[in-house]
Design a protein around this motif. Structure first.
Motif, PDB file in Angstrom:
ATOM      1  N   HIS A   1      -6.894  41.828  13.677  1.00  0.00           N
ATOM      2  CA  HIS A   1      -5.549  41.301  13.396  1.00  0.00           C
ATOM      3  C   HIS A   1      -4.568  42.379  12.929  1.00  0.00           C
ATOM      4  O   HIS A   1      -3.371  42.126  12.842  1.00  0.00           O
ATOM      5  CB  HIS A   1      -5.629  40.215  12.315  1.00  0.00           C
ATOM      6  CG  HIS A   1      -5.731  40.756  10.907  1.00  0.00           C
ATOM      7  ND1 HIS A   1      -6.836  41.430  10.438  1.00  0.00           N
ATOM      8  CD2 HIS A   1      -4.853  40.748   9.871  1.00  0.00           C
ATOM      9  CE1 HIS A   1      -6.630  41.789   9.176  1.00  0.00           C
ATOM     10  NE2 HIS A   1      -5.441  41.401   8.812  1.00  0.00           N
TER      11      HIS A   1
ATOM     12  N   ASP B   1      -0.985  38.166   5.630  1.00  0.00           N
ATOM     13  CA  ASP B   1      -2.335  37.615   5.789  1.00  0.00           C
ATOM     14  C   ASP B   1      -2.374  36.152   5.350  1.00  0.00           C
ATOM     15  O   ASP B   1      -2.944  35.301   6.028  1.00  0.00           O
ATOM     16  CB  ASP B   1      -3.347  38.426   4.964  1.00  0.00           C
ATOM     17  CG  ASP B   1      -3.715  39.733   5.650  1.00  0.00           C
ATOM     18  OD1 ASP B   1      -3.775  39.757   6.891  1.00  0.00           O
ATOM     19  OD2 ASP B   1      -3.945  40.733   4.930  1.00  0.00           O
TER      20      ASP B   1
ATOM     21  N   HIS C   1       0.096  42.996  10.985  1.00  0.00           N
ATOM     22  CA  HIS C   1       0.695  43.987  10.091  1.00  0.00           C
ATOM     23  C   HIS C   1       1.599  44.977  10.825  1.00  0.00           C
ATOM     24  O   HIS C   1       1.747  46.130  10.414  1.00  0.00           O
ATOM     25  CB  HIS C   1      -0.418  44.712   9.314  1.00  0.00           C
ATOM     26  CG  HIS C   1      -1.254  43.763   8.512  1.00  0.00           C
ATOM     27  ND1 HIS C   1      -0.716  42.863   7.623  1.00  0.00           N
ATOM     28  CD2 HIS C   1      -2.593  43.537   8.495  1.00  0.00           C
ATOM     29  CE1 HIS C   1      -1.685  42.128   7.076  1.00  0.00           C
ATOM     30  NE2 HIS C   1      -2.828  42.513   7.597  1.00  0.00           N
TER      31      HIS C   1
ATOM     32  N   ASN D   1     -10.794  37.321   7.201  1.00  0.00           N
ATOM     33  CA  ASN D   1      -9.600  38.167   7.252  1.00  0.00           C
ATOM     34  C   ASN D   1      -9.814  39.519   6.571  1.00  0.00           C
ATOM     35  O   ASN D   1      -9.290  40.548   7.001  1.00  0.00           O
ATOM     36  CB  ASN D   1      -8.434  37.413   6.593  1.00  0.00           C
ATOM     37  CG  ASN D   1      -7.198  38.271   6.433  1.00  0.00           C
ATOM     38  OD1 ASN D   1      -6.975  38.865   5.382  1.00  0.00           O
ATOM     39  ND2 ASN D   1      -6.395  38.370   7.476  1.00  0.00           N
TER      40      ASN D   1
HETATM   41 FE    FE Z   1      -4.630  41.839   6.906  1.00  0.00          FE
END
Ligand code: FE
Ligand code: FES
Length: 434
Positions: free
Chosen positions: A223, A376, A228, A217
């Protein structure tokens, strides 16, 4: 099934069914989910990875004065780092009394000339020497108290202020281990005007997922837009121009270290202005950038000012130089839990106004209550919960195979996993995993 090893690494000899399964011809890279769930794997990681790597202990700026100390768990073991009163050196000791075992340093941080074990009051100085033993007369003459000093961790070294230690006396030297990561640490520190410090205050948090999901991550560009989304909407709401988006490349730095470098819409305290910083900050940030150009030339100043980097120093140190700089390390007490410690890093001589903006920027995205961290962690815990469902055995990490690695691809994760498989050797053989 391919067993291609990372160039320069010997192929594991006994791994007949590797947990990390790479088939370059088919453009497929997958990792068996037992890597994230099996207690056997976790136990092997403690022995084969955390006991044999260089691990981040802390930063020299945390102990500037003789006698300054911080205690840390490193690779799951309690140690403490103290600046020697006589030598001025950074000493890293096993945090265990040579008498009968108690922790010698029980305070998180402080300054002290001596460390007295609370159990029977043996006293050690900041260089580890045993200086005081109550009722010494009770011991036979032959006992050598000089041999009962604190034990140093086998190897300790630092690079540009970042202190690392290893429990493996035979490990390669730190500069060799860091390989290409040195250049990127240089960029971060030079971007801080040549002298960086950990800003007082520590973020500590835990979550219920496997530690390698946090590794992935931390260097995952893919992502950002989905996970986000709220942050990007917030940036738009304060007037940030999102055109141009997030784009860049992934780089293999050797020995399992990797970095993604990319442009982004957000600002950087050194030295890219954004609306979050306020209009009054423009002049000062422009001046900082001009200083970097004068000192390092336009190309390097650009790399320090406008380019973001998320770097993994294998196995468990992250330095993310983005809307502020975070230094983050973590350790898994079990296969499905992680303890994280993170700090903000900044120029040692930063003005009060710049420091305030840096910390604001840090907390807005990276802090435990910021836009990034809770989202996250939700994603990582969700993955771990998904693994328990069964039915799917492998994680797919093939994105971007067969093309130049982009920051939004997954090559940087493959760099980590290849090194992981190599270090784990026959412990990462699917046939034997429970
Ligand atoms: Fe992140
Ligand atoms: Fe430390 Fe006895 S265990 S003095």
């Amino acid at each position: 099934m391919s067993t291609e090893a990372e160039p320069g690494l010997a192929r594991p000899t006994t791994a007949l069914l590797p947990i990390v399964d790479e088939d370059a011809a088919a453009g497929r890279f997958r990792v068996h989910r037992s890597a994230m769930t099996a207690p056997d794997i976790h136990r092997a990681e403690v022995d084969r990875i955390f006991a044999t790597s260089w691990l981040y202990v802390g930063h020299e700026s945390e102990i500037p004065h003789p006698g300054d100390f911080v205690r840390r768990p490193i690779g799951g073991r309690p140690v403490f780092m103290v600046r020697g009163v006589k030598s001025g050196n950074v000493n890293v000791f096993h945090n265990t009394c040579t008498h009968r075992g108690a922790l010698v340093c029980r305070q998180e941080s402080g300054n002290s000339k001596v460390f007295q074990c609370f159990y029977h009051a043996w006293t050690f100085d900041s260089e580890g020497r045993l200086k005081g033993v109550p009722d010494r007369d009770a011991y036979a003459d032959g006992l050598n108290f000089d041999e009962l000093g604190l034990r140093r961790v086998a190897r300790v070294d630092s690079y540009r202020g970042f202190v690392f230690a290893s429990f493996d006396a035979g490990i390669v030297d730190l500069p060799t281990y860091l390989a290409g990561a040195k250049d990127y640490i240089d960029l971060v520190v030079d971007g801080c005007g040549g002298s960086a410090e950990i800003i007082r205050g520590t973020n500590q948090y835990s979550f219920d997922a496997n530690w390698k999901l946090l590794v992935e991550n931390s260097v995952d560009g893919y992502h950002a837009e989905s996970t986000h989304d709220t942050y990007f909407k917030y940036l738009v709401s304060i007037g940030t121009d999102l055109r141009g988006g997030v784009s860049g490349t992934a780089i293999d730095l050797g020995n399992g270290h990797t970095v993604i470098e990319y442009s982004s819409p957000w600002g950087r305290p050194v030295a890219k202005w954004e609306p979050l910083f306020g209009d009054h900050a423009r002049t000062e940030i422009d001046r900082l950038r001009a200083d970097l150009v004068a000192k390092h030339g336009e190309w390097r100043a650009h790399a320090m000012s406008e380019v973001n980097r998320n770097m993994l120093i294998y196995p468990n140190l992250i330095i993310n130089d983005i809307m502020s700089v975070t230094v983050r390390t973590f350790y898994p007490p079990t296969a499905d839990a992680v303890d994280v410690t993170a700090w903000a890093l900044g120029p040692s001589d930063e003005t009060e106004a710049l420091r305030r903006r840096r910390l604001d920027s840090f907390l807005t995205f990276l802090g435990p209550g910021g836009f990034a961290t809770p989202d996250d962690l939700e994603a990582l815990e969700s993955c771990q919960q998904g693994f328990a469902s069964g039915g799917v055995e492998w994680n797919d990490i093939s994105r971007g195979m067969g093309r130049d690695p982009m920051a939004n691809d997954e090559e940087q994760m493959r760099v980590f996993w290849r090194r992981w498989q190599h270090q784990m050797g026959d412990a990462a053989d699917l046939a034997g995993v429970r």
